[in-house]
Design a protein around this motif. Structure first.
Motif, PDB file in Angstrom:
ATOM      1  N   PRO A   9      10.394   9.369  -4.934  1.00 17.25           N
ATOM      2  CA  PRO A   9      10.150   8.005  -5.035  1.00 17.25           C
ATOM      3  C   PRO A   9       9.555   7.387  -3.534  1.00 17.25           C
ATOM      4  O   PRO A   9       9.403   6.003  -3.655  1.00 17.25           O
ATOM      5  N   ASP A  10       9.889   7.996  -2.585  1.00 13.08           N
ATOM      6  CA  ASP A  10       9.094   7.593  -1.331  1.00 13.08           C
ATOM      7  C   ASP A  10       7.655   7.996  -1.264  1.00 13.08           C
ATOM      8  O   ASP A  10       7.075   8.022   0.098  1.00 13.08           O
ATOM      9  N   ASN A  11       6.914   8.320  -2.187  1.00  9.95           N
ATOM     10  CA  ASN A  11       5.380   8.600  -2.271  1.00  9.95           C
ATOM     11  C   ASN A  11       4.747   7.321  -1.810  1.00  9.95           C
ATOM     12  O   ASN A  11       5.343   6.414  -2.288  1.00  9.95           O
ATOM     13  N   ILE A  12       3.611   7.222  -1.197  1.00  9.18           N
ATOM     14  CA  ILE A  12       2.733   6.084  -0.786  1.00  9.18           C
ATOM     15  C   ILE A  12       2.635   5.317  -1.825  1.00  9.18           C
ATOM     16  O   ILE A  12       2.765   3.997  -1.392  1.00  9.18           O
ATOM     17  N   PHE A  13       2.287   5.401  -2.762  1.00  9.86           N
ATOM     18  CA  PHE A  13       1.881   4.567  -3.841  1.00  9.86           C
ATOM     19  C   PHE A  13       3.140   3.930  -4.449  1.00  9.86           C
ATOM     20  O   PHE A  13       3.028   2.724  -5.073  1.00  9.86           O
ATOM     21  N   ALA A  14       4.330   4.628  -4.760  1.00 10.43           N
ATOM     22  CA  ALA A  14       5.834   3.978  -4.929  1.00 10.43           C
ATOM     23  C   ALA A  14       6.025   2.963  -3.783  1.00 10.43           C
ATOM     24  O   ALA A  14       6.512   1.804  -4.135  1.00 10.43           O
ATOM     25  N   LYS A  15       5.575   3.253  -2.634  1.00 12.54           N
ATOM     26  CA  LYS A  15       5.681   2.253  -1.608  1.00 12.54           C
ATOM     27  C   LYS A  15       4.895   0.932  -1.714  1.00 12.54           C
ATOM     28  O   LYS A  15       5.407  -0.233  -1.541  1.00 12.54           O
ATOM     29  N   ILE A  16       3.935   1.273  -2.144  1.00 14.43           N
ATOM     30  CA  ILE A  16       2.696   0.181  -2.389  1.00 14.43           C
ATOM     31  C   ILE A  16       3.282  -0.774  -3.483  1.00 14.43           C
ATOM     32  O   ILE A  16       3.541  -1.892  -3.266  1.00 14.43           O
ATOM     33  N   LEU A  17       3.933   0.042  -4.446  1.00 13.75           N
ATOM     34  CA  LEU A  17       4.270  -0.695  -5.763  1.00 13.75           C
ATOM     35  C   LEU A  17       5.416  -1.562  -5.472  1.00 13.75           C
ATOM     36  O   LEU A  17       5.720  -2.823  -5.914  1.00 13.75           O
ATOM     37  N   PRO A  22       1.415  -1.892   2.594  1.00 20.06           N
ATOM     38  CA  PRO A  22       0.367  -2.834   2.427  1.00 20.06           C
ATOM     39  C   PRO A  22      -0.812  -2.127   1.298  1.00 20.06           C
ATOM     40  O   PRO A  22      -0.976  -0.985   1.702  1.00 20.06           O
ATOM     41  N   ALA A  23      -1.371  -3.049   0.939  1.00 20.73           N
ATOM     42  CA  ALA A  23      -2.669  -2.340   0.068  1.00 20.73           C
ATOM     43  C   ALA A  23      -3.723  -3.560  -0.098  1.00 20.73           C
ATOM     44  O   ALA A  23      -3.005  -4.849  -0.326  1.00 20.73           O
ATOM     45  N   VAL A  24      -4.841  -3.396  -0.362  1.00 23.16           N
ATOM     46  CA  VAL A  24      -5.860  -4.341  -0.621  1.00 23.16           C
ATOM     47  C   VAL A  24      -5.788  -4.489  -2.163  1.00 23.16           C
ATOM     48  O   VAL A  24      -6.531  -3.727  -2.971  1.00 23.16           O
ATOM     49  N   LYS A  25      -5.132  -5.513  -2.767  1.00 25.41           N
ATOM     50  CA  LYS A  25      -5.045  -5.555  -4.432  1.00 25.41           C
ATOM     51  C   LYS A  25      -6.127  -5.977  -4.829  1.00 25.41           C
ATOM     52  O   LYS A  25      -6.744  -6.894  -4.394  1.00 25.41           O
ATOM     53  N   VAL A  26      -6.425  -5.561  -6.143  1.00 31.80           N
ATOM     54  CA  VAL A  26      -7.534  -6.078  -6.724  1.00 31.80           C
ATOM     55  C   VAL A  26      -6.807  -6.785  -8.276  1.00 31.80           C
ATOM     56  O   VAL A  26      -7.385  -7.839  -8.637  1.00 31.80           O
ATOM     57  N   TYR A  27      -5.960  -6.203  -8.894  1.00 35.82           N
ATOM     58  CA  TYR A  27      -5.442  -6.828 -10.233  1.00 35.82           C
ATOM     59  C   TYR A  27      -4.037  -6.188 -10.406  1.00 35.82           C
ATOM     60  O   TYR A  27      -3.812  -4.999 -10.054  1.00 35.82           O
ATOM     61  N   VAL A  49      -2.718   2.526 -10.719  1.00 41.86           N
ATOM     62  CA  VAL A  49      -1.383   3.275 -10.826  1.00 41.86           C
ATOM     63  C   VAL A  49      -0.323   2.439 -11.834  1.00 41.86           C
ATOM     64  O   VAL A  49      -0.384   1.243 -11.816  1.00 41.86           O
ATOM     65  N   PRO A  50       0.101   3.478 -12.661  1.00 44.01           N
ATOM     66  CA  PRO A  50       1.169   2.767 -13.494  1.00 44.01           C
ATOM     67  C   PRO A  50       2.487   2.158 -12.836  1.00 44.01           C
ATOM     68  O   PRO A  50       2.802   2.646 -11.874  1.00 44.01           O
ATOM     69  N   LYS A  51       2.919   1.052 -13.356  1.00 45.38           N
ATOM     70  CA  LYS A  51       4.153   0.518 -12.929  1.00 45.38           C
ATOM     71  C   LYS A  51       5.285   0.851 -13.883  1.00 45.38           C
ATOM     72  O   LYS A  51       5.081   1.134 -15.218  1.00 45.38           O
ATOM     73  N   GLY A  52       6.367   0.988 -13.017  1.00 49.28           N
ATOM     74  CA  GLY A  52       7.701   1.066 -13.906  1.00 49.28           C
ATOM     75  C   GLY A  52       7.848   2.548 -14.455  1.00 49.28           C
ATOM     76  O   GLY A  52       8.598   2.778 -15.602  1.00 49.28           O
ATOM     77  N   VAL A  53       7.152   3.631 -13.938  1.00 50.55           N
ATOM     78  CA  VAL A  53       7.195   4.941 -14.442  1.00 50.55           C
ATOM     79  C   VAL A  53       7.556   6.036 -13.076  1.00 50.55           C
ATOM     80  O   VAL A  53       6.995   5.427 -11.917  1.00 50.55           O
ATOM     81  N   TYR A 104       1.585  12.013  -5.175  1.00 42.98           N
ATOM     82  CA  TYR A 104       2.097  12.253  -6.408  1.00 42.98           C
ATOM     83  C   TYR A 104       2.726  11.155  -7.093  1.00 42.98           C
ATOM     84  O   TYR A 104       3.918  11.154  -7.434  1.00 42.98           O
ATOM     85  N   HIS A 105       1.939  10.181  -7.530  1.00 46.65           N
ATOM     86  CA  HIS A 105       2.390   9.152  -8.434  1.00 46.65           C
ATOM     87  C   HIS A 105       1.004   9.000  -9.226  1.00 46.65           C
ATOM     88  O   HIS A 105      -0.247   8.905  -8.551  1.00 46.65           O
ATOM     89  N   LEU A 106       1.184   9.261 -10.384  1.00 46.54           N
ATOM     90  CA  LEU A 106      -0.096   9.175 -11.290  1.00 46.54           C
ATOM     91  C   LEU A 106      -0.924   8.041 -10.796  1.00 46.54           C
ATOM     92  O   LEU A 106      -0.795   6.758 -10.759  1.00 46.54           O
TER      93      LEU A 106
END
Ligand code: 5GP
Length: 144
Positions: A9-17, A22-27, A49-53, A104-106
């Protein structure tokens, strides 16, 4: 990370979610978050990246959430195409380190391609300038 290790749960994309990094968000919608890849392989390289999974890869993704997620991948890919008018578009994802996965977050990569422009290396190279990514994200967002 093998295909069978536990989700971290501490992968970088989980942290962005979670808004911890920070991330430069598009949508963003209920299914997914799209943001600019910070080590882009081409101009406009976007990640969805998918949310809530807690899915490390495509094999883990709950089937009932796959449809809404892929709809968002397609929506963002269409906006990238409309905004940047590339000659082609790579839409891809990797499953497990031996396949090339490094986070390792889809996620799906949306990578615009232009004739005669060499593709940058995957997950390496220089970190992109945040302001320039922001300009690209604005252009893509305008087509959503
Ligand atoms: P993978 O190798 O897992 O398919 O892709 C991971 C992608 O995430 C790579 O293209 C890499 O450039 C990108 N990436 C790695 N760390 C970060 C980060 O902190 N922020 C963003 N926006 N992208 C990242």
């Amino acid at each position: 990370m093998t295909l069978h290790d536990a989700y971290d749960p501490d992968n970088i994309f989980a942290k962005i979610l979670r808004g911890e990094m920070p991330a430069v968000k598009v949508y963003e919608d209920d299914a997914a978050l799209a943001f600019m890849d910070v080590f882009p392989q081409s101009e406009g390289h976007t990640l969805v990246v998918p949310k809530g999974v807690e899915a490390r890869n495509l094999l883990d993704m709950p089937a009932d959430k796959l449809g809404p997620y892929m709809a968002t991948v397609q929506k963002v890919a269409q906006a990238v195409e409309a905004a940047l008018t590339p000659d082609g578009l790579v839409v891809t994802q990797f499953n497990g380190a031996p396949a090339g996965q490094t986070v390792y977050h889809l996620h799906f990569h949306i990578i615009p391609r232009w004739k005669d422009v060499t593709l940058g290396r995957h997950g390496s190279g220089e970190m992109a300038d945040t302001d320039k990514l922001g300009v690209l994200a604005d252009r893509i967002r305008m087509k959503l």
